[in-house]
Scaffold this motif. Structure first.
Motif, PDB file in Angstrom:
ATOM      1  N   PHE A  71       0.861  -1.177   0.000  1.00 34.75           N
ATOM      2  CA  PHE A  71       0.000   0.000   0.000  1.00 34.75           C
ATOM      3  C   PHE A  71       0.899   1.230   0.000  1.00 34.75           C
ATOM      4  N   VAL A  72       0.694   2.094  -0.988  1.00 35.49           N
ATOM      5  CA  VAL A  72       1.523   3.287  -1.123  1.00 35.49           C
ATOM      6  C   VAL A  72       0.647   4.526  -1.241  1.00 35.49           C
ATOM      7  N   ASP A  73       1.251   5.661  -0.941  1.00 30.29           N
ATOM      8  CA  ASP A  73       0.610   6.960  -1.111  1.00 30.29           C
ATOM      9  C   ASP A  73       1.447   7.708  -2.137  1.00 30.29           C
ATOM     10  N   MET A  74       0.821   8.249  -3.133  1.00 24.99           N
ATOM     11  CA  MET A  74       1.559   8.886  -4.224  1.00 24.99           C
ATOM     12  C   MET A  74       2.254  10.171  -3.797  1.00 24.99           C
ATOM     13  N   ASP A  75       1.915  10.717  -2.625  1.00 26.50           N
ATOM     14  CA  ASP A  75       2.580  11.917  -2.114  1.00 26.50           C
ATOM     15  C   ASP A  75       3.705  11.583  -1.137  1.00 26.50           C
ATOM     16  N   CYS A  76       3.886  10.322  -0.815  1.00 26.12           N
ATOM     17  CA  CYS A  76       4.888   9.878   0.154  1.00 26.12           C
ATOM     18  C   CYS A  76       6.245   9.720  -0.551  1.00 26.12           C
ATOM     19  N   THR A  77       7.268  10.375  -0.030  1.00 26.21           N
ATOM     20  CA  THR A  77       8.602  10.335  -0.635  1.00 26.21           C
ATOM     21  C   THR A  77       9.160   8.914  -0.648  1.00 26.21           C
ATOM     22  N   HIS A  78       9.029   8.212   0.463  1.00 28.47           N
ATOM     23  CA  HIS A  78       9.549   6.840   0.536  1.00 28.47           C
ATOM     24  C   HIS A  78       8.787   5.917  -0.418  1.00 28.47           C
ATOM     25  N   CYS A  79       7.479   6.138  -0.541  1.00 34.49           N
ATOM     26  CA  CYS A  79       6.672   5.337  -1.478  1.00 34.49           C
ATOM     27  C   CYS A  79       7.138   5.570  -2.911  1.00 34.49           C
ATOM     28  N   LYS A  80       7.433   6.815  -3.226  1.00 32.59           N
ATOM     29  CA  LYS A  80       7.902   7.138  -4.583  1.00 32.59           C
ATOM     30  C   LYS A  80       9.226   6.448  -4.892  1.00 32.59           C
ATOM     31  N   SER A  81      10.115   6.358  -3.910  1.00 32.16           N
ATOM     32  CA  SER A  81      11.394   5.676  -4.164  1.00 32.16           C
ATOM     33  C   SER A  81      11.177   4.188  -4.394  1.00 32.16           C
ATOM     34  N   ILE A  82      10.216   3.599  -3.680  1.00 31.99           N
ATOM     35  CA  ILE A  82       9.895   2.183  -3.920  1.00 31.99           C
ATOM     36  C   ILE A  82       9.339   2.010  -5.327  1.00 31.99           C
ATOM     37  N   ILE A  83       8.434   2.896  -5.728  1.00 35.33           N
ATOM     38  CA  ILE A  83       7.824   2.815  -7.063  1.00 35.33           C
ATOM     39  C   ILE A  83       8.888   2.974  -8.142  1.00 35.33           C
ATOM     40  N   GLN A  84       9.811   3.913  -7.968  1.00 33.77           N
ATOM     41  CA  GLN A  84      10.875   4.125  -8.956  1.00 33.77           C
ATOM     42  C   GLN A  84      11.804   2.922  -9.058  1.00 33.77           C
ATOM     43  N   SER A  85      12.018   2.248  -7.953  1.00 31.58           N
ATOM     44  CA  SER A  85      12.910   1.082  -7.976  1.00 31.58           C
ATOM     45  C   SER A  85      12.279  -0.125  -8.662  1.00 31.58           C
ATOM     46  N   LEU A  86      10.979  -0.078  -8.914  1.00 36.38           N
ATOM     47  CA  LEU A  86      10.301  -1.210  -9.567  1.00 36.38           C
ATOM     48  C   LEU A  86      10.851  -1.475 -10.960  1.00 36.38           C
ATOM     49  N   ASN A  87      11.311  -0.442 -11.617  1.00 35.87           N
ATOM     50  CA  ASN A  87      11.830  -0.605 -12.976  1.00 35.87           C
ATOM     51  C   ASN A  87      13.103  -1.454 -13.019  1.00 35.87           C
ATOM     52  N   LEU A  88      13.728  -1.655 -11.865  1.00 37.21           N
ATOM     53  CA  LEU A  88      14.918  -2.506 -11.800  1.00 37.21           C
ATOM     54  C   LEU A  88      14.560  -3.988 -11.855  1.00 37.21           C
ATOM     55  N   PHE A  89      13.282  -4.292 -11.584  1.00 34.82           N
ATOM     56  CA  PHE A  89      12.846  -5.683 -11.537  1.00 34.82           C
ATOM     57  C   PHE A  89      12.185  -6.090 -12.843  1.00 34.82           C
ATOM     58  N   ASN A  90      12.290  -7.356 -13.140  1.00 39.86           N
ATOM     59  CA  ASN A  90      11.607  -7.953 -14.271  1.00 39.86           C
ATOM     60  C   ASN A  90      10.146  -8.173 -13.881  1.00 39.86           C
ATOM     61  N   ASN A  91       9.229  -8.031 -14.841  1.00 44.73           N
ATOM     62  CA  ASN A  91       7.805  -8.251 -14.553  1.00 44.73           C
ATOM     63  C   ASN A  91       7.523  -9.626 -13.975  1.00 44.73           C
ATOM     64  N   ASN A  92       8.235 -10.641 -14.438  1.00 43.91           N
ATOM     65  CA  ASN A  92       8.007 -12.002 -13.939  1.00 43.91           C
ATOM     66  C   ASN A  92       8.378 -12.118 -12.464  1.00 43.91           C
ATOM     67  N   VAL A  93       9.370 -11.356 -12.038  1.00 46.28           N
ATOM     68  CA  VAL A  93       9.803 -11.397 -10.644  1.00 46.28           C
ATOM     69  C   VAL A  93       8.722 -10.789  -9.743  1.00 46.28           C
ATOM     70  N   LEU A  94       8.040  -9.767 -10.252  1.00 44.20           N
ATOM     71  CA  LEU A  94       7.045  -9.055  -9.451  1.00 44.20           C
ATOM     72  C   LEU A  94       5.615  -9.560  -9.658  1.00 44.20           C
ATOM     73  N   LYS A  95       5.468 -10.720 -10.269  1.00 45.29           N
ATOM     74  CA  LYS A  95       4.109 -11.194 -10.581  1.00 45.29           C
ATOM     75  C   LYS A  95       3.273 -11.482  -9.338  1.00 45.29           C
ATOM     76  N   ASN A  96       3.899 -11.732  -8.203  1.00 46.15           N
ATOM     77  CA  ASN A  96       3.162 -11.999  -6.968  1.00 46.15           C
ATOM     78  C   ASN A  96       3.197 -10.821  -5.997  1.00 46.15           C
ATOM     79  N   VAL A  97       3.450  -9.622  -6.556  1.00 49.32           N
ATOM     80  CA  VAL A  97       3.434  -8.395  -5.763  1.00 49.32           C
ATOM     81  C   VAL A  97       2.359  -7.492  -6.355  1.00 49.32           C
ATOM     82  N   GLU A  98       1.424  -7.058  -5.504  1.00 48.02           N
ATOM     83  CA  GLU A  98       0.336  -6.189  -5.948  1.00 48.02           C
ATOM     84  C   GLU A  98       0.447  -4.847  -5.230  1.00 48.02           C
ATOM     85  N   PHE A  99       0.247  -3.754  -5.971  1.00 45.65           N
ATOM     86  CA  PHE A  99       0.371  -2.403  -5.432  1.00 45.65           C
ATOM     87  C   PHE A  99      -0.995  -1.727  -5.380  1.00 45.65           C
ATOM     88  N   PHE A 100      -1.262  -1.069  -4.247  1.00 44.95           N
ATOM     89  CA  PHE A 100      -2.535  -0.387  -4.047  1.00 44.95           C
ATOM     90  C   PHE A 100      -2.306   1.016  -3.524  1.00 44.95           C
TER      91      PHE A 100
END
Length: 165
Positions: A71-100
Protein backbone atom coordinates in the motif's frame (compact mmCIF):
# COMPACT_ATOMS: atom_id res chain seq x y z
CA UNK A 1 19.05 -4.63 62.61
CA UNK A 2 20.22 -7.72 60.73
CA UNK A 3 16.62 -8.62 59.78
CA UNK A 4 16.00 -5.13 58.40
CA UNK A 5 18.99 -5.43 56.06
CA UNK A 6 17.80 -8.81 54.80
CA UNK A 7 14.25 -7.50 54.23
CA UNK A 8 15.64 -4.42 52.42
CA UNK A 9 17.80 -6.59 50.17
CA UNK A 10 14.85 -8.85 49.37
CA UNK A 11 12.71 -5.81 48.47
CA UNK A 12 15.48 -4.42 46.26
CA UNK A 13 15.83 -7.77 44.47
CA UNK A 14 12.04 -8.06 43.96
CA UNK A 15 11.89 -4.49 42.60
CA UNK A 16 14.86 -5.15 40.31
CA UNK A 17 13.33 -8.38 38.92
CA UNK A 18 9.95 -6.65 38.45
CA UNK A 19 11.61 -3.80 36.56
CA UNK A 20 13.49 -6.26 34.34
CA UNK A 21 10.29 -8.21 33.56
CA UNK A 22 8.45 -4.99 32.73
CA UNK A 23 11.29 -3.83 30.44
CA UNK A 24 11.33 -7.15 28.59
CA UNK A 25 7.55 -7.06 28.21
CA UNK A 26 7.59 -3.51 26.79
CA UNK A 27 10.46 -4.25 24.39
CA UNK A 28 8.87 -7.49 23.21
CA UNK A 29 5.52 -5.82 22.46
CA UNK A 30 6.95 -2.63 20.97
CA UNK A 31 7.63 -4.33 17.65
CA UNK A 32 4.05 -5.52 17.17
CA UNK A 33 2.44 -3.79 14.22
CA UNK A 34 -0.99 -2.61 15.24
CA UNK A 35 -1.92 -1.36 11.78
CA UNK A 36 -3.44 -3.64 9.16
CA UNK A 37 -5.50 -6.79 9.54
CA UNK A 38 -4.55 -9.17 12.34
CA UNK A 39 -2.08 -11.96 11.63
CA UNK A 40 -4.03 -15.11 10.76
CA UNK A 41 -7.03 -13.08 9.56
CA UNK A 42 -8.52 -13.73 6.12
CA UNK A 43 -8.51 -10.77 3.72
CA UNK A 44 -12.01 -9.56 2.85
CA UNK A 45 -13.13 -9.66 -0.76
CA UNK A 46 -13.16 -5.99 -1.73
CA UNK A 47 -13.78 -4.21 -5.00
CA UNK A 48 -10.70 -2.59 -6.53
CA UNK A 49 -10.22 -0.48 -9.62
CA UNK A 50 -7.29 -0.66 -12.02
CA UNK A 51 -5.70 2.36 -13.70
CA UNK A 52 -8.09 1.96 -16.67
CA UNK A 53 -11.06 2.31 -14.25
CA UNK A 54 -12.08 -1.34 -14.62
CA UNK A 55 -13.59 -2.87 -11.47
CA UNK A 56 -11.97 -6.09 -10.24
CA UNK A 57 -12.61 -8.28 -7.22
CA UNK A 58 -9.75 -8.40 -4.71
CA UNK A 59 -10.01 -12.19 -4.64
CA UNK A 60 -9.33 -12.30 -8.39
CA UNK A 61 -6.01 -10.52 -7.86
CA UNK A 62 -5.01 -12.78 -5.01
CA UNK A 63 -6.10 -15.97 -6.87
CA UNK A 64 -4.53 -19.08 -5.37
CA UNK A 65 -0.97 -17.83 -4.93
CA UNK A 66 0.88 -16.26 -2.04
CA UNK A 67 1.08 -12.50 -2.57
CA UNK A 68 2.83 -9.47 -1.22
CA UNK A 69 0.42 -6.54 -1.10
CA UNK A 70 2.01 -3.08 -0.91
CA UNK A 71 0.00 0.00 0.00
CA UNK A 72 1.52 3.29 -1.12
CA UNK A 73 0.61 6.96 -1.11
CA UNK A 74 1.56 8.89 -4.22
CA UNK A 75 2.58 11.92 -2.11
CA UNK A 76 4.89 9.88 0.15
CA UNK A 77 8.60 10.33 -0.64
CA UNK A 78 9.55 6.84 0.54
CA UNK A 79 6.67 5.34 -1.48
CA UNK A 80 7.90 7.14 -4.58
CA UNK A 81 11.39 5.68 -4.16
CA UNK A 82 9.89 2.18 -3.92
CA UNK A 83 7.82 2.82 -7.06
CA UNK A 84 10.87 4.13 -8.96
CA UNK A 85 12.91 1.08 -7.98
CA UNK A 86 10.30 -1.21 -9.57
CA UNK A 87 11.83 -0.61 -12.98
CA UNK A 88 14.92 -2.51 -11.80
CA UNK A 89 12.85 -5.68 -11.54
CA UNK A 90 11.61 -7.95 -14.27
CA UNK A 91 7.80 -8.25 -14.55
CA UNK A 92 8.01 -12.00 -13.94
CA UNK A 93 9.80 -11.40 -10.64
CA UNK A 94 7.05 -9.06 -9.45
CA UNK A 95 4.11 -11.19 -10.58
CA UNK A 96 3.16 -12.00 -6.97
CA UNK A 97 3.43 -8.40 -5.76
CA UNK A 98 0.34 -6.19 -5.95
CA UNK A 99 0.37 -2.40 -5.43
CA UNK A 100 -2.54 -0.39 -4.05
CA UNK A 101 -3.23 3.27 -3.39
CA UNK A 102 -6.29 5.30 -2.41
CA UNK A 103 -8.80 5.89 -5.18
CA UNK A 104 -8.59 9.60 -5.91
CA UNK A 105 -8.37 11.70 -9.04
CA UNK A 106 -4.89 12.94 -8.07
CA UNK A 107 -3.54 9.43 -7.46
CA UNK A 108 -5.00 8.18 -10.73
CA UNK A 109 -3.33 11.01 -12.66
CA UNK A 110 0.02 10.37 -10.98
CA UNK A 111 -0.22 6.63 -11.72
CA UNK A 112 -0.85 7.35 -15.38
CA UNK A 113 2.20 9.63 -15.47
CA UNK A 114 4.74 7.34 -13.84
CA UNK A 115 6.71 4.98 -16.00
CA UNK A 116 6.50 1.58 -14.37
CA UNK A 117 5.88 -1.94 -15.59
CA UNK A 118 3.93 -2.89 -12.47
CA UNK A 119 0.13 -2.73 -12.31
CA UNK A 120 -1.40 -0.54 -9.64
CA UNK A 121 -4.88 -0.79 -8.18
CA UNK A 122 -7.05 1.73 -6.40
CA UNK A 123 -9.06 1.11 -3.22
CA UNK A 124 -11.70 3.34 -1.68
CA UNK A 125 -10.64 5.20 1.46
CA UNK A 126 -13.15 3.19 3.50
CA UNK A 127 -11.76 -0.13 2.31
CA UNK A 128 -8.14 0.85 2.85
CA UNK A 129 -8.38 2.69 6.16
CA UNK A 130 -11.32 0.98 7.85
CA UNK A 131 -11.62 -2.55 6.44
CA UNK A 132 -7.90 -3.25 5.90
CA UNK A 133 -6.85 -0.88 8.73
CA UNK A 134 -3.86 0.55 6.86
CA UNK A 135 -2.74 3.53 8.92
CA UNK A 136 0.62 4.49 7.40
CA UNK A 137 2.52 4.23 4.12
CA UNK A 138 4.30 2.37 2.69
CA UNK A 139 2.69 -0.67 4.31
CA UNK A 140 2.81 -4.32 3.30
CA UNK A 141 0.71 -7.40 3.93
CA UNK A 142 1.90 -10.86 2.96
CA UNK A 143 -0.90 -13.37 2.40
CA UNK A 144 -0.78 -17.09 1.70
CA UNK A 145 -2.73 -18.90 -1.02
CA UNK A 146 -5.81 -18.97 1.24
CA UNK A 147 -5.73 -15.16 1.60
CA UNK A 148 -4.66 -15.44 5.26
CA UNK A 149 -2.36 -12.66 6.57
CA UNK A 150 1.10 -14.12 7.33
CA UNK A 151 3.17 -10.94 7.80
CA UNK A 152 2.61 -7.20 7.84
CA UNK A 153 4.50 -4.04 8.57
CA UNK A 154 6.33 -0.99 7.30
CA UNK A 155 7.46 -1.57 3.73
CA UNK A 156 10.82 -0.76 2.19
CA UNK A 157 12.75 -1.72 -0.92
CA UNK A 158 14.15 -4.59 1.11
CA UNK A 159 10.62 -5.90 1.72
CA UNK A 160 10.19 -6.51 -2.01
CA UNK A 161 13.68 -7.95 -2.42
CA UNK A 162 13.23 -10.36 0.51
CA UNK A 163 9.86 -11.48 -0.84
CA UNK A 164 10.94 -12.14 -4.44
CA UNK A 165 14.21 -13.88 -3.57
Amino acid sequence: MHNQIIISLILIIVCYISLQCFTIYVLKNAKKVRSGPALGERIHDLEVINVNQKKIKFSTLLDSQSKLILFVDMDCTHCKSIIQSLNLFNNNVLKNVEFFTVNSKENLEQLKQINTNQDFYLLSEEDMFEKLKVQFFPFYIEVDRNKIVQKKGYASNNTIIEYVI
